[in-house]
Design an enzyme around this catalytic site. Structure first.
Site, short mmCIF file in Angstrom:
data_model
loop_
_atom_site.label_atom_id
_atom_site.label_comp_id
_atom_site.label_asym_id
_atom_site.label_seq_id
_atom_site.Cartn_x
_atom_site.Cartn_y
_atom_site.Cartn_z
N GLY A 83 35.30 123.03 131.58
CA GLY A 83 35.71 122.04 130.58
C GLY A 83 35.16 120.67 130.89
CG ASN A 84 34.48 118.05 127.99
OD1 ASN A 84 35.24 117.23 127.49
ND2 ASN A 84 34.01 119.08 127.29
NE ARG A 85 36.59 114.07 135.37
CZ ARG A 85 37.55 114.59 136.14
NH1 ARG A 85 38.80 114.61 135.72
NH2 ARG A 85 37.25 115.06 137.32
CB SER A 86 36.38 114.80 125.75
OG SER A 86 36.66 114.16 124.53
#
Ligand code: C5P
Length: 221
Positions: A29-32
């Site tokens: 995943g990512n930190r958005s």
């Protein structure tokens, strides 16, 4: 109250970050945070638009007056956005879509084995939804807006990305060093396929959202 300059318009906004599962309990995943996309949805509702918000893993409260479609992966986000885009006047891709996903999904939890080195994770490319929308324009005359987070050579990389993706507007943010991700403020420059360049000063994500809608309204007129 805002001018209802988006009345009668349907706008589709993607927000958040996709999660690409490895097994039932793990993902890439990512930190958005989704905050910029939600600000776009709230401001569009305030300006009279019918709003579809495709939300990937945000955990934020639904904006009042918007239709919210929750998705997890890039593939699910693609399906939801393309379907909603069929009758949309504008599509704004604010979501951080994973470029790659694990090549294999393990139906059971992946186990570590004593004395064995971890296996590498093979990845495959996800579809580029922004490029696909820009090429296909599900509704004629539809406006497509992308976001780009860049760490260096922000303007040059932004121009190249705008051309590569084929969208009408690209909102370019400088990220890193505590900028943009997860915060309530943002800044950047909006590059237009028409050669325009509109600086957005540092301020609340709502203010950036309203400036993006100003540019969209001017181009829909
Ligand atoms: O290529 P990059 O990820 O920097 O591009 C960012 C823009 O492209 C964002 O608007 C994002 O929503 C969109 N995107 C997409 N599909 C992908 C990757 C990015 O629509 N697979």
């Amino acid at each position: 109250p805002a001018e209802p300059d988006l009345a009668g318009r349907h706008v589709v906004i993607s927000a958040g970050g996709t999660r690409e599962p490895l097994d039932p309990v793990r993902f890439l995943g990512n930190r958005s945070s989704g905050k910029q996309g939600y600000a776009l949805a709230r401001t569009a509702v305030a300006r009279g638009a019918r709003v579809t918000l495709v939300a990937a893993n945000t955990g934020l409260p639904d904006p009042a007056g918007a239709r919210v479609l929750a998705v997890g992966t890039a593939e699910q986000l693609r399906e939801a956005v393309l379907k909603a885009a069929a009758d949309a006047d504008a599509v704004v891709m604010a979501a951080a879509v994973a470029d790659f996903r694990p090549a294999v999904y393990a139906a059971g939890k992946i186990k570590k084995k004593d004395g064995e080195e971890p296996a590498p994770i093979a990845l495959v490319r996800n579809p580029d939804i922004l490029a696909e929308l820009s090429a296909e324009r599900p509704r004629p005359g539809q406006l497509v807006v992308g976001f780009a987070a860049e760490t260096d050579d922000v303007l040059a990389n932004g121009r190249a990305k705008l051309a590569r993706k084929g969208c009408d507007l690209l909102v370019v943010n400088e990220v890193g060093n505590g900028k943009a991700f997860g915060t309530d403020e943002n800044e950047g420059v909006v590059l237009g396929a028409d050669g325009s360049s509109t600086p957005i000063p540092h301020g609340p994500k709502e203010a950036l959202a309203d400036q993006v809608w100003d540019l969209v309204v001017a181009r829909l007129a």
